[in-house]
Scaffold this motif. Structure first.
Motif, short mmCIF file in Angstrom:
data_model
loop_
_atom_site.label_atom_id
_atom_site.label_comp_id
_atom_site.label_asym_id
_atom_site.label_seq_id
_atom_site.Cartn_x
_atom_site.Cartn_y
_atom_site.Cartn_z
N VAL A 73 -10.23 -5.15 74.17
CA VAL A 73 -10.38 -6.65 73.76
C VAL A 73 -9.59 -7.06 72.47
N PRO A 74 -8.82 -8.29 72.44
CA PRO A 74 -7.96 -8.50 71.35
C PRO A 74 -8.68 -8.62 70.02
N THR A 75 -10.09 -9.22 70.04
CA THR A 75 -10.87 -9.14 68.90
C THR A 75 -12.25 -9.59 69.29
N LEU A 80 -14.07 -14.03 69.78
CA LEU A 80 -13.10 -15.11 69.75
C LEU A 80 -12.38 -14.73 71.14
N TYR A 81 -12.02 -13.47 71.50
CA TYR A 81 -11.47 -12.89 72.92
C TYR A 81 -11.92 -11.93 73.38
N PRO A 82 -13.32 -12.11 74.27
CA PRO A 82 -14.07 -10.85 74.49
C PRO A 82 -13.61 -10.25 76.00
N THR A 108 0.13 -16.32 84.48
CA THR A 108 0.43 -14.82 84.01
C THR A 108 0.86 -15.07 82.40
N GLN A 109 1.23 -13.90 81.79
CA GLN A 109 1.87 -13.97 80.53
C GLN A 109 3.23 -13.25 80.61
N PRO A 110 3.79 -13.17 79.33
CA PRO A 110 5.10 -12.40 79.18
C PRO A 110 4.98 -11.01 79.64
N ARG A 161 2.16 -18.55 73.74
CA ARG A 161 2.29 -19.46 72.55
C ARG A 161 1.75 -20.72 72.69
N ASP A 162 0.45 -20.90 72.69
CA ASP A 162 -0.26 -21.89 73.37
C ASP A 162 0.21 -23.37 73.00
N ASN A 163 0.32 -23.70 71.54
CA ASN A 163 0.54 -25.04 71.04
C ASN A 163 2.08 -24.94 70.23
N HIS A 184 -6.70 -24.38 62.20
CA HIS A 184 -5.80 -23.31 62.57
C HIS A 184 -5.34 -23.03 63.97
N ARG A 185 -6.02 -24.06 64.74
CA ARG A 185 -6.07 -24.05 66.43
C ARG A 185 -5.48 -25.22 66.95
N PRO A 186 -5.31 -25.08 68.53
CA PRO A 186 -4.69 -26.24 68.89
C PRO A 186 -5.67 -27.42 69.05
N GLN A 232 -4.61 -31.12 73.28
CA GLN A 232 -3.98 -30.33 73.95
C GLN A 232 -4.93 -29.44 74.68
N TYR A 233 -6.13 -29.08 74.47
CA TYR A 233 -6.92 -28.46 75.23
C TYR A 233 -7.25 -29.21 76.74
N GLU A 234 -7.24 -30.56 76.46
CA GLU A 234 -7.59 -31.39 77.69
C GLU A 234 -6.64 -31.33 78.44
N ARG A 252 -1.14 -23.76 61.81
CA ARG A 252 -1.59 -23.98 62.93
C ARG A 252 -1.18 -23.33 64.10
N TYR A 253 -1.46 -22.17 64.22
CA TYR A 253 -1.38 -21.37 65.72
C TYR A 253 0.06 -20.71 65.86
N TRP A 254 0.75 -21.49 66.88
CA TRP A 254 2.14 -21.36 67.01
C TRP A 254 2.98 -22.38 66.64
N THR A 283 -6.60 -6.57 67.40
CA THR A 283 -6.00 -5.36 67.78
C THR A 283 -4.56 -5.32 67.97
N TRP A 284 -3.86 -6.39 68.52
CA TRP A 284 -2.49 -6.31 68.61
C TRP A 284 -1.82 -6.22 67.21
N THR A 285 -2.38 -6.94 66.18
CA THR A 285 -1.88 -6.76 64.89
C THR A 285 -1.69 -5.13 64.50
C1 9YW Z 1 -6.33 -18.52 73.88
C2 9YW Z 1 -5.18 -12.88 73.04
C3 9YW Z 1 -4.43 -14.39 73.32
C4 9YW Z 1 -2.84 -13.97 73.40
C5 9YW Z 1 -2.16 -15.59 73.09
C6 9YW Z 1 -2.82 -16.32 72.03
C7 9YW Z 1 -4.27 -16.49 72.30
C8 9YW Z 1 -5.73 -17.23 73.92
O1 9YW Z 1 -4.87 -15.16 72.23
O2 9YW Z 1 -4.39 -17.14 73.28
O3 9YW Z 1 -7.36 -19.07 74.34
O4 9YW Z 1 -5.86 -19.43 73.08
O5 9YW Z 1 -1.81 -17.30 71.97
O6 9YW Z 1 -0.80 -15.08 73.19
O7 9YW Z 1 -2.51 -13.26 74.17
O8 9YW Z 1 -4.90 -12.39 71.57
#
Ligand code: 9YW
Length: 423
Positions: free
Chosen positions: A27-29, A32-34, A104-106, A166-168, A199-201, A205-207, A351-353, A412-414
């Motif tokens: 998991v990324p962390t 937040l991202y499970p 998908t993703q990059p 790069r969400d936002n 620090h987030r979108p 933007q979420y809508e 702010r994020y991206w 994780t990716w850091t």
């Molecule tokens: C989200 C997991 C993901 C990355 C994305 C990043 C963020 C998820 O986290 O998106 O819900 O916003 O923008 O590049 O893959 O680390």
């Protein structure tokens, strides 16, 4: 004051990777991202290869075990239910045997698999596992051009900001105005329980993110329909450069492993892609720009997406110009490379991206610059990346002006990229 002893960075990074390891995927962390994210996993595997080759191959194999029948590799695989993330599997409604998102993703996998193969100590295992992954990655690349480049321009479009990863980004602001917010289901964001809202979108933007998900879902996630039906179609130079680089790497690997057809198909995509990328170059900005496919216009937004093409085999003079652009930005920011040009009034350092530094992006830029002999600036980016770790730990991203850690922690990716930077 340093929070991590520089001599302990390697061990600490491995600890973060292991802590987020769920067995067959990472998991990324936590919190937040499970779940499993697509490009995160590919970078993670590169990190894991420093201490457990076997585990590294498994990370990518698990991702590809959830590839769709049409070839798409989804951006999230929801292996184990958790209500800690929005939008979860019930919102996507993709009807896959194991729930996944529908976008998908990059395309980092081709690059990652070549890197694992090249450095493998166990050559036999690497050949066997790379050979099994080759046709799957080829199917994904084929899917991209068939579904996201319907007119055969040589470049693919993203249909949702989350696809670029790069969400936002400021790159999407103008095109995003065309995405409505009417008719979306009521929702509660979960990210705000784990990270600072500043620090987030934004809510709006979420809508719009959600409107696109609901729209694509109403079309049954039929990839043959989504491109033309999407009000958001952006040709992102960074996204395309990653796909082009992975296509080149897949072609090399295919040659080595005796898969001539895959090699030829990918080389053709590389030459068409590199030629088409030139139409996105901006003399004024000294970098590439996005094209809004709906209007046909270039997007006046100098983001990291236009610097990333140095990761692909762009012409030498372009690579040199990009190196100069980064040097200019380094004069304005304490840490590089900011995800948006600090000289732009829309830049937001936390702010994020829309400004922060991300280590995965730095990694791809450094790789590209080194290949071009731009070693001084490549070393400067590497140093900046490691300074961020000693100062602020393994954060999701960092404020380029202060180095402050932002978003999720023990990321994780850091950690994976740190193992590469320390090489
Ligand atoms: C989200 C997991 C993901 C990355 C994305 C990043 C963020 C998820 O986290 O998106 O819900 O916003 O923008 O590049 O893959 O680390």
């Amino acid at each position: 004051m340093s929070t991590i002893d520089p001599s302990k960075i390697f061990d600490h990074a491995v600890e973060v990777l292991k802590e987020n390891d769920q067995g067959g995927y990472t998991v990324p962390t936590k919190g937040l991202y499970p779940f499993q994210w697509n490009w995160d996993s590919c970078f993670t595997a590169i990190g894991q290869s420093h201490y457990d080759e076997e585990r590294a191959w498994t990370e990518i194999e698990t991702l590809f075990a959830h590839q769709w029948p049409d070839g798409m590799v989804p951006h999230i695989v929801f292996h184990v239910y958790s209500d800690g993330y929005f939008p979860g599997p019930d919102v996507w409604g993709t009807n896959r045997p194991v729930a996944t998102s529908g976008i998908t993703q990059p395309a980092v996998a081709g690059f990652a698999v070549k890197r694992l193969y090249e450095r493998a100590a166990d050559r036999g295992m690497a050949a066997r596992r790379a050979k099994a992954l080759l046709p799957k990655i080829e199917a994904w690349h084929r899917w991209f051009y068939a579904n996201r480049d319907p007119k055969g321009e040589g470049l693919v479009a993203i249909l949702h900001p989350w696809e670029a990863g790069r969400d936002n980004s400021i790159d999407w602001d103008e095109a995003f105005e065309r995405v409505p917010t009417e008719g979306i289901m009521p929702f509660t964001r979960r990210d705000l329980q784990h990270a600072d809202p500043a620090h987030r979108p934004t809510k709006e933007q979420y809508e719009r993110y959600l409107w696109l998900v609901q729209h694509f879902r109403s079309l049954g996630w039929d990839n043959a329909k989504l491109h033309d039906a999407s009000p958001f179609q952006i040709v992102d130079p960074g996204f395309n450069a990653i796909l082009i680089r992975s296509s080149a790497d897949l072609a090399d690997l295919a040659d080595t492993l005796g898969e001539a057809e895959i090699a030829v198909a990918n080389r053709e995509r590389v030459s068409a892609g590199l030629a088409a990328l030139e139409s996105l170059w901006s003399v004024r900005h000294g970098q590439y720009l996005c094209r809004d496919r709906t209007t046909g216009k270039l997007v006046e937004s100098a983001s990291i997406g236009g610097i990333l093409p140095v990761f692909a085999q762009i012409p030498d003079d372009r690579a040199r110009e990009i190196a100069r652009t980064i040097e200019r930005q380094a004069a304005a920011a304490k840490f590089i490379v900011p995800s948006h040009d600090p000289a732009d009034l829309r830049f937001e350092s936390k702010r994020y991206w829309r400004g922060p530094v991300w280590l995965v992006i730095n990694y791809m830029i450094v790789d590209g610059l080194q290949a071009r002999g731009e070693t001084a600036i490549a070393e400067r980016i590497t140093r900046s990346s490691l300074d961020l770790i000693t100062q602020s730990g393994f954060a999701e991203y960092y404020d380029p002006m202060t180095g402050e850690p932002c978003g999720g922690r023990r990321f994780t990716w850091t950690a994976a990229m740190v193992l590469e930077f320390l090489r």
